[in-house]
Every structure is written in C-alpha cells, then in structure tokens.
Design an enzyme around this catalytic site. Structure first.
Site, PDB file in Angstrom:
ATOM      1  N   GLU A 171      54.780 -23.556  26.230  1.00  9.14           N
ATOM      2  CA  GLU A 171      54.099 -23.507  24.945  1.00  9.14           C
ATOM      3  C   GLU A 171      53.304 -21.885  25.372  1.00  9.14           C
ATOM      4  O   GLU A 171      53.266 -21.476  26.411  1.00  9.14           O
ATOM      5  CB  GLU A 171      52.616 -24.413  25.133  1.00  9.14           C
ATOM      6  CG  GLU A 171      51.655 -24.016  24.235  1.00  9.14           C
ATOM      7  CD  GLU A 171      50.266 -24.919  24.534  1.00  9.14           C
ATOM      8  OE1 GLU A 171      49.585 -24.981  23.594  1.00  9.14           O
ATOM      9  OE2 GLU A 171      50.180 -25.326  25.420  1.00  9.14           O
ATOM     10  N   LYS A 230      51.958 -26.759  15.502  1.00 11.24           N
ATOM     11  CA  LYS A 230      51.093 -27.910  15.912  1.00 11.24           C
ATOM     12  C   LYS A 230      50.357 -28.725  15.175  1.00 11.24           C
ATOM     13  O   LYS A 230      49.574 -28.104  14.363  1.00 11.24           O
ATOM     14  CB  LYS A 230      50.477 -27.435  17.543  1.00 11.24           C
ATOM     15  CG  LYS A 230      49.910 -28.535  18.011  1.00 11.24           C
ATOM     16  CD  LYS A 230      49.228 -27.936  19.459  1.00 11.24           C
ATOM     17  CE  LYS A 230      48.544 -29.006  20.249  1.00 11.24           C
ATOM     18  NZ  LYS A 230      47.817 -28.225  21.453  1.00 11.24           N
ATOM     19  N   CYS A 285      51.942 -29.434  24.052  1.00  9.65           N
ATOM     20  CA  CYS A 285      50.806 -29.562  24.962  1.00  9.65           C
ATOM     21  C   CYS A 285      50.320 -30.954  24.540  1.00  9.65           C
ATOM     22  O   CYS A 285      50.842 -32.121  24.945  1.00  9.65           O
ATOM     23  CB  CYS A 285      49.879 -28.557  24.795  1.00  9.65           C
ATOM     24  SG  CYS A 285      48.486 -28.518  26.096  1.00  9.65           S
TER      25      CYS A 285
END
Length: 513
Positions: free
Chosen positions: A272, A339, A391
């Site tokens: 990430e 995300k 994440c």
C-alpha cells in the site's frame, strides 16, 4: 466487587490478551474467560456486566496496545491523548464482553446446560454486531487467535471466523461450569459429563478439519498455482512521505522487483502507498515502474494515491483516493482499485460536520482525507483474475466474499503496517488474512511495507513469510480459488442463527426470571 472478583476479572483479561500477538499464546484462549465466568456465577446481570467490563477492558488494553504507537509515535499527538485514545477504544470494545457476561447471568436462570449451549451463541452474536457497529471493527475476534491451529479453522469455510469463536468459548463455558462446581464442593458429576460432551464435540470438529485440510491440499496439487512475488521495501513511516525520499523509496522497490523477477512470477505485488507520488501523472517516476514491468516480464500491482476532479465542489477541487494500480509489460495499464472501506480517523474523519473539533483532534494522525471507492475491483492476469484488498479491508469477511463471488481467483492484500511499529498489530493483522483464505478457499498474497508479508494457501497455511522491518522480497506459489464455498454463497448464516438462538434464550430466561 470483592478483591477476589477483581483478580479473576483481571486474570481473564490478561489471558485473553496473551492469546494474541505479540505473545501469541493461542492455547490460552481456551481457558481465558474461565476466571470471569467463575466470578459471575450466581450473580445478578448488573454485577456480571460490571465484571465483564473490567475483564474486557484489561483484555482490550493489552490486545490494542498498538494504538499508542499509531497515535503518539507516528501521529505525533501528545502521549496523554494517545493513552486516552487507547482507553476510549478499549472501553467501547469492553462493552461486548460486559454484555456477554450479563447475558450469561440471565441464561444461568435456565441452568448450566442452557448456558453452555446458548452462551457461545450470544458471544458470536456480539462479535457479529461488532463487525457492523460504527463502521465495524472485527479486529482480533476470539477465533482469530487460533489462526495457526489449522485443523480447527477449516470450519470457517461454512461459519466464518465466528464458528471458531463458538468452539473456543464453548470450551471456556464447560470448564467454568466444572471449576465452579469443584470450588463450591458441590456434586460435579453433571459438570464432568458436560465437559466430556464438549470435549467430544471439539475432537470431532478437529478430526473433521484435519481430514478436510488433506482433501483441500489434494485439490491444490491439481491446480496450476499463481507464482507471486511480494516486495517489502521497508520504508520507515517517519520518512515515507518526505519529498526527499521519494526517489530512494522507488529505487528500493525497483531493485527488489528485479530480484523477484528471477523466479518468473505471474504477478509482482508492492505494498500500500508504495509510491509517494501520483502515478497517474505519467512522469519519469511512473515510467520507471512501466520499465520495471518490462524487465520482469510480469505485471506489477502497487499502491499509489490517486485523484479525480470533484464535480460537486468548487472549481479545481479534487477528491483523493487510497488506490492501487496494475501495470503490464509493454506499458499497458491494467486497471485501478480505489479503497472502499476507509479507516476512521486514519483516512477520513467521521462525524466531521456534527462535531467539527474532531478534525483538529485528528490532525497528524490521519494519513489523508480520502474519498471511498464505489465498487470492488477484479483485475485480470492472462485469463485469471484477482481481487484487491487495501490494508484494513482484509479484516472484513464481507469484502473478501464479494470479491470471491465476483470471480476472483486470488486475493491480494496490500498494506502499510509501519504505523504499528514492533507491536503485536502486524501479527494480529496477518491472522485475519489467514481466515479470509480459508473462508473463500483461495490463496491470499499479502505485501506489507515493513512486514509481515506472506503467501497464504486455501488451507490457511502460511508457506512463505517475511520478518518485521526487513528490506526483502519473497516469491513463491500460491493456490488459486478451488471452488465457491458455502460461506461465499450464503454469508453469515451461522452468525445470524446464533443471534436468533441467543435472543430466544434470553427472552425465555427473562420470562422465567
């Protein structure tokens, strides 16, 4: 509460925390809540709630100690505020074991047998609630502590991690029933029978899981694996966003990519936010990544912030995303994922309009003011597909389930766990990835900036992993999705059933009371 009760509650909290990393003494989870259960034996619901809160507070302070590292060390907030943040989170999460303890006191009106049967249902119902309340925080569910007990966790393909929590808390309740009878010097024959019955259930689940694991391994050998290279740049959080280190950070990832390319991977994965510049701008730094893909003769998937014009805002206003890009040899761009599930106070500030002071509080802690993406992304690799998780998204089973149902043959989780330092959080985060692999019976490749990067097979076995804070790469095979599981097709049927049974049991206990 007497001194004895304080000691019992604190003991439960300490044992529960020790079952998770950094200690990771997972067998302790099977007895962790016994002291609390002995303490709440024959008490009122109110007294049980208070004792459960104390035990839960101690457990959560120990398990989530890493909040101080995030807020103080890297968020640069005062230590007093960091400790307050830890206490506030722990106090919220302690409400769940407190409610469970109060429920146990209510169920006890119907006898120990009912408590042992319905107590695990209530625990699962509360864990399920925690997955959704206030944007959800299913971090360190009780079952996650058993990630290395592979025969047991095979049931997750039907029940999710909640089924493992059910079995573990079932053992706690049976042992607490026996311990209570022995301490009161009462007749313990029935308690011994209950313990024996529960032990038989556990042995059967583990035996079936061991057989199931062997069957899955046979299926894995019949499928062509993905060969995935994981790049771990080990960029310290305190220099990661320093403009002077942008080129140096990129060079680290490029060098490790060249090393990974020697094993001819199907895919190379960077963590990430691996690039601290806007790849979409197409400058010389972006060109270097495209050239690296050419040299490796493999696609590269990497994290990079992205932006889009804000159509609803003022002129030249931008929306920012925590994104990941796929590039292929030949300068091709294979897609982007934004995300979906952002981290509260880390990537956005909730309730900002209602409570404006929160924006000031979060300054320094938040890594950006991001906009959530709109849909899961399935990215293609030579006829096969993978789904991306960035994440924190790896802790939510529903997101992985969506990817599996949309045709992902592999799960790829990229993360930056540098925020956690050398705490127990990187190990805890990895444990949840193990469950996502088993739930969907798919391989999971996990690239973390400072570790722990890992290749996880559909059985939950970790076949390759890195250490913390090392600059390295690992490349190896990981099995594709084997089939669409019951959990993928039907979701949290088990958790909903547990919630219904617990509600019915509490209602009947209330009428009897």
């Amino acid at each position: 509460m007497t001194r004895r009760d304080w000691i019992l509650c604190a003991a439960s909290g300490l044992l529960a925390a020790a079952a998770f990393p950094p200690l990771g003494w997972w067998p302790l989870a099977w007895v962790a809540w016994v002291p609390l259960l002995v303490s709440v034996r024959r008490t009122t619901a109110g007294a049980a709630f208070r004792r459960g809160f104390v035990a839960g507070l101690v457990a959560c302070l120990g398990t989530f100690h890493w909040i101080v590292v995030v807020v103080y060390t890297y968020g640069h907030a005062p230590m007093a505020f960091a400790l307050f943040s830890l206490f506030l989170l722990a106090a919220y999460l302690a409400l769940y074991p407190a409610l469970w303890a109060a429920g146990i006191a209510g169920l006890a009106r119907r006898g120990n047998a009912s408590t042992i049967v319905l107590g695990p249902c209530l625990w699962v119902a509360l864990e399920f609630l925690r997955t959704w309340m206030i944007s959800g925080f299913p971090w360190a569910l009780l079952g996650n502590s058993q990630a290395s007990f592979l025969p047991l966790i095979q049931i997750s393909e039907w029940t999710g991690a909640y089924g493992v929590s059910f079995i573990v808390i079932l053992a706690n309740l049976a042992l607490a029933s026996l311990a209570g009878d022995l301490l009161e010097a009462g007749p313990a024959l029935r308690a011994w029978v209950r313990v024996s019955a529960v032990a038989l259930v556990i042995v059967l689940v583990v035996a079936l899981g061991a057989g199931r694991k062997q069957g899955i391994e046979t299926r894995m050998r019949a499928r062509r694996p993905f060969v995935v290279g994981l790049v771990q740049g080990n960029i310290p959080q305190d220099v990661k966003w320093d403009p002077a280190f942008v080129v140096g950070s990129l060079q680290r990832h490029l060098a490790l990519t060249d090393d990974a390319a020697e094993k001819k991977p199907d895919l190379i994965v960077w963590p990430e936010a691996a690039t601290t510049f806007f790849f979409q701008d197409g400058d010389a730094l972006a060109k270097a990544i495209l050239e690296a893909s050419d040299r490796a003769r493999a696609p590269i998937f990497f994290g990079s912030s992205a932006y889009e014009p804000d159509g609803g805002g003022p002129a030249r206003a931008l929306r920012y995303y925590n994104s990941a890009f796929l590039v292929r040899p030949g300068g091709q761009r294979g897609g982007r994922y934004d995300k979906i599930h952002l981290v509260p106070f880390g990537e956005y500030v909730p309730f900002r309009r209602l409570l404006p002071f929160l924006s000031r509080v979060a300054t320094g802690i938040a890594s950006g003011d991001f906009t959530a993406g709109e849909a899961p992304a399935i990215l293609r690799l030579d006829g096969r597909r993978f789904g991306a998780l960035i994440c924190y998204e790896g802790i939510f089973p529903g997101l992985s389930r969506d990817l599996a149902n949309h045709g992902a043959d592999l799960l790829v989780n990229i993360t930056n766990d540098a925020w956690f330092g050398r705490s127990g959080a990187p190990g805890q985060h990895l444990q949840m990835g193990v469950f996502r692999a088993v739930e969907e019976r798919t391989g999971l490749a996990r690239a973390a900036n400072t570790g722990i990067s890992a290749l996880i097979q559909p059985t939950g076995e970790i076949t390759a992993r890195t250490g913390l804070f090392t600059m390295t790469q690992i490349t190896g095979p990981v099995a594709p999705k084997l089939y669409r599981t019951f959990y993928a097709r039907h979701g949290d049927v088990f958790a909903w059933a547990c919630a219904a049974l617990a509600a019915a049991g509490l209602a009947l206990a209330g009428r009897r009371g």
